[in-house]
Design a protein around this motif. Structure first.
Motif, PDB file in Angstrom:
ATOM      1  N   ALA A 136       0.830  -1.211   0.000  1.00 59.19           N
ATOM      2  CA  ALA A 136       0.000   0.000   0.000  1.00 59.19           C
ATOM      3  C   ALA A 136       0.862   1.257   0.000  1.00 59.19           C
ATOM      4  O   ALA A 136       0.499   2.274  -0.612  1.00 59.19           O
ATOM      5  CB  ALA A 136      -0.929  -0.010   1.213  1.00 59.19           C
ATOM      6  N   LYS A 140       1.242   3.433  -6.204  1.00 58.95           N
ATOM      7  CA  LYS A 140       0.460   4.633  -6.477  1.00 58.95           C
ATOM      8  C   LYS A 140      -0.768   4.242  -7.282  1.00 58.95           C
ATOM      9  O   LYS A 140      -0.933   3.074  -7.663  1.00 58.95           O
ATOM     10  CB  LYS A 140       1.301   5.669  -7.210  1.00 58.95           C
ATOM     11  CG  LYS A 140       1.791   5.209  -8.566  1.00 58.95           C
ATOM     12  CD  LYS A 140       2.706   6.242  -9.199  1.00 58.95           C
ATOM     13  CE  LYS A 140       3.172   5.766 -10.582  1.00 58.95           C
ATOM     14  NZ  LYS A 140       4.116   6.696 -11.208  1.00 58.95           N
ATOM     15  N   ASP A 141      -1.620   5.201  -7.554  1.00 58.98           N
ATOM     16  CA  ASP A 141      -2.858   4.945  -8.280  1.00 58.98           C
ATOM     17  C   ASP A 141      -2.564   4.252  -9.616  1.00 58.98           C
ATOM     18  O   ASP A 141      -1.743   4.719 -10.401  1.00 58.98           O
ATOM     19  CB  ASP A 141      -3.582   6.265  -8.534  1.00 58.98           C
ATOM     20  CG  ASP A 141      -4.997   6.043  -9.052  1.00 58.98           C
ATOM     21  OD1 ASP A 141      -5.770   5.346  -8.377  1.00 58.98           O
ATOM     22  OD2 ASP A 141      -5.319   6.566 -10.130  1.00 58.98           O
ATOM     23  N   GLY A 179      -8.818  -4.643   0.290  1.00 59.94           N
ATOM     24  CA  GLY A 179      -9.735  -3.511   0.172  1.00 59.94           C
ATOM     25  C   GLY A 179      -9.462  -2.435   1.201  1.00 59.94           C
ATOM     26  O   GLY A 179      -9.549  -1.233   0.914  1.00 59.94           O
ATOM     27  N   ARG A 181      -6.749  -1.553   2.265  1.00 56.64           N
ATOM     28  CA  ARG A 181      -5.510  -0.854   1.894  1.00 56.64           C
ATOM     29  C   ARG A 181      -5.611  -0.150   0.540  1.00 56.64           C
ATOM     30  O   ARG A 181      -4.605   0.266  -0.017  1.00 56.64           O
ATOM     31  CB  ARG A 181      -4.352  -1.847   1.917  1.00 56.64           C
ATOM     32  CG  ARG A 181      -4.011  -2.324   3.329  1.00 56.64           C
ATOM     33  CD  ARG A 181      -3.031  -3.488   3.312  1.00 56.64           C
ATOM     34  NE  ARG A 181      -2.560  -3.817   4.652  1.00 56.64           N
ATOM     35  CZ  ARG A 181      -3.207  -4.619   5.503  1.00 56.64           C
ATOM     36  NH1 ARG A 181      -4.375  -5.164   5.145  1.00 56.64           N
ATOM     37  NH2 ARG A 181      -2.696  -4.883   6.695  1.00 56.64           N
ATOM     38  N   GLY A 182      -6.826  -0.051   0.017  1.00 52.85           N
ATOM     39  CA  GLY A 182      -7.035   0.733  -1.192  1.00 52.85           C
ATOM     40  C   GLY A 182      -6.899  -0.013  -2.496  1.00 52.85           C
ATOM     41  O   GLY A 182      -6.789   0.609  -3.561  1.00 52.85           O
ATOM     42  N   PHE A 183      -6.930  -1.354  -2.455  1.00 49.44           N
ATOM     43  CA  PHE A 183      -6.808  -2.148  -3.675  1.00 49.44           C
ATOM     44  C   PHE A 183      -8.157  -2.766  -4.042  1.00 49.44           C
ATOM     45  O   PHE A 183      -8.881  -3.247  -3.166  1.00 49.44           O
ATOM     46  CB  PHE A 183      -5.783  -3.268  -3.490  1.00 49.44           C
ATOM     47  CG  PHE A 183      -4.369  -2.787  -3.357  1.00 49.44           C
ATOM     48  CD1 PHE A 183      -3.588  -2.564  -4.482  1.00 49.44           C
ATOM     49  CD2 PHE A 183      -3.812  -2.556  -2.103  1.00 49.44           C
ATOM     50  CE1 PHE A 183      -2.280  -2.119  -4.358  1.00 49.44           C
ATOM     51  CE2 PHE A 183      -2.507  -2.108  -1.966  1.00 49.44           C
ATOM     52  CZ  PHE A 183      -1.735  -1.884  -3.102  1.00 49.44           C
ATOM     53  N   SER A 184      -8.473  -2.763  -5.311  1.00 53.19           N
ATOM     54  CA  SER A 184      -9.683  -3.420  -5.793  1.00 53.19           C
ATOM     55  C   SER A 184      -9.301  -4.563  -6.723  1.00 53.19           C
ATOM     56  O   SER A 184      -8.349  -4.446  -7.517  1.00 53.19           O
ATOM     57  CB  SER A 184     -10.584  -2.430  -6.529  1.00 53.19           C
ATOM     58  OG  SER A 184      -9.930  -1.885  -7.652  1.00 53.19           O
ATOM     59  N   LYS A 211      -4.413  -0.517  -7.378  1.00 58.37           N
ATOM     60  CA  LYS A 211      -4.496   0.513  -6.332  1.00 58.37           C
ATOM     61  C   LYS A 211      -5.380   1.655  -6.824  1.00 58.37           C
ATOM     62  O   LYS A 211      -5.227   2.151  -7.939  1.00 58.37           O
ATOM     63  CB  LYS A 211      -3.094   1.049  -6.010  1.00 58.37           C
ATOM     64  CG  LYS A 211      -3.053   2.084  -4.894  1.00 58.37           C
ATOM     65  CD  LYS A 211      -3.348   1.457  -3.549  1.00 58.37           C
ATOM     66  CE  LYS A 211      -3.309   2.480  -2.413  1.00 58.37           C
ATOM     67  NZ  LYS A 211      -1.963   3.023  -2.193  1.00 58.37           N
ATOM     68  N   ARG A 212      -6.322   2.048  -5.988  1.00 63.17           N
ATOM     69  CA  ARG A 212      -7.222   3.149  -6.305  1.00 63.17           C
ATOM     70  C   ARG A 212      -7.146   4.197  -5.210  1.00 63.17           C
ATOM     71  O   ARG A 212      -7.216   3.869  -4.023  1.00 63.17           O
ATOM     72  CB  ARG A 212      -8.671   2.640  -6.422  1.00 63.17           C
ATOM     73  CG  ARG A 212      -8.880   1.568  -7.474  1.00 63.17           C
ATOM     74  CD  ARG A 212      -8.543   2.046  -8.867  1.00 63.17           C
ATOM     75  NE  ARG A 212      -8.833   1.038  -9.883  1.00 63.17           N
ATOM     76  CZ  ARG A 212      -8.387   1.106 -11.134  1.00 63.17           C
ATOM     77  NH1 ARG A 212      -7.614   2.101 -11.511  1.00 63.17           N
ATOM     78  NH2 ARG A 212      -8.704   0.162 -12.004  1.00 63.17           N
ATOM     79  N   SER A 213      -6.989   5.425  -5.608  1.00 63.62           N
ATOM     80  CA  SER A 213      -6.886   6.498  -4.616  1.00 63.62           C
ATOM     81  C   SER A 213      -8.280   6.950  -4.176  1.00 63.62           C
ATOM     82  O   SER A 213      -9.270   6.625  -4.816  1.00 63.62           O
ATOM     83  CB  SER A 213      -6.128   7.692  -5.213  1.00 63.62           C
ATOM     84  OG  SER A 213      -6.759   8.140  -6.384  1.00 63.62           O
TER      85      SER A 213
END
Length: 213
Positions: A136, A140-141, A179, A181-184, A211-213
């Motif tokens: 994470a 980056k995005d 999820g 940690r910002g991952f889909s 990774k999604r911001s």
């Protein structure tokens, strides 16, 4: 974790030197999903077969493993084959060193993909949490993860390498951790036939996450 390091050092030191090992099925699948070169960090790279495979397709490939014997094996093989793949011996629990090494490996605008085949189930819960936190932090995005591991459904099945440490993972719980940690997940499948080795047909889960911001 020191006992595990000693085990894996002995395991890789005893392996025969192959001319060019065949990549895993998962590495071939992942490469087929990439439309352009990436920086691929192969965590738990073992003998380096997948790291070298990714390097041969024009990716900037870095293999990371806690076993110094595995890293020496992989680097010697890459050098012998004339491949630019690089290797580093790092304990996944040493988060600062792992983060620094990945940041230093970043190459211009190449997107990052962290690849871990049969690594998640070879570490304990605390090491998994530290590793996912590292992912994470460095991603980056738009950067991606590609993981394959044995699931809880594999626990009672035959194993060719019974002496290996294994922790059997619940895929839905793992996906929830990603999820947070910002991952889909862009791809998820589980089942037999993905990681056959002799009589061992592991029941595994495969993820590719973004990774999604």
């Amino acid at each position: 974790m020191q006992d595990l390091k000693s085990y894996w050092n002995g395991y890789y030191a005893s392996q025969s030197r192959e001319r060019r090992p065949v990549p895993s099925q998962f590495a071939v699948f992942v490469q087929g999903e990439l439309a352009s070169p990436h920086l691929i960090v192969d965590v738990g790279c073992g003998n380096g077969r997948d790291t070298i495979f990714f390097s041969s397709y024009g990716n900037a490939a870095l293999g990371v493993d806690g076993s110094s014997a595995a890293v020496e094996y992989g680097q010697a093989l890459a050098d012998r084959l004339g491949m630019p793949a690089r290797f580093a011996s790092i304990d996944v629990n040493d988060k600062n060193t792992l983060v620094r090494t990945i940041e230093e490996a970043k190459n211009g605008d190449l997107p990052l993909l962290i690849y871990a085949r049969f690594f998640i189930h070879a570490i304990d819960d605390a090491a998994q949490a530290a590793f996912l936190d590292t992912c994470a932090q460095v991603c980056k995005d738009g950067d991606r993860l590609a993981f394959e591991f044995r699931t809880v459904r594999d626990k009672s099945l035959e194993k060719v390498t019974e002496s290996h440490y294994r922790r059997f993972v619940e895929p839905s719980a793992f996906l929830a951790e990603m999820g947070l940690r910002g991952f889909s997940a862009e791809y998820f499948v589980e089942g037999f036939g993905f990681a056959k080795y002799k009589s061992d047909d592991a029941y595994v889960a495969r993820f590719m996450c973004t990774k999604r911001s």
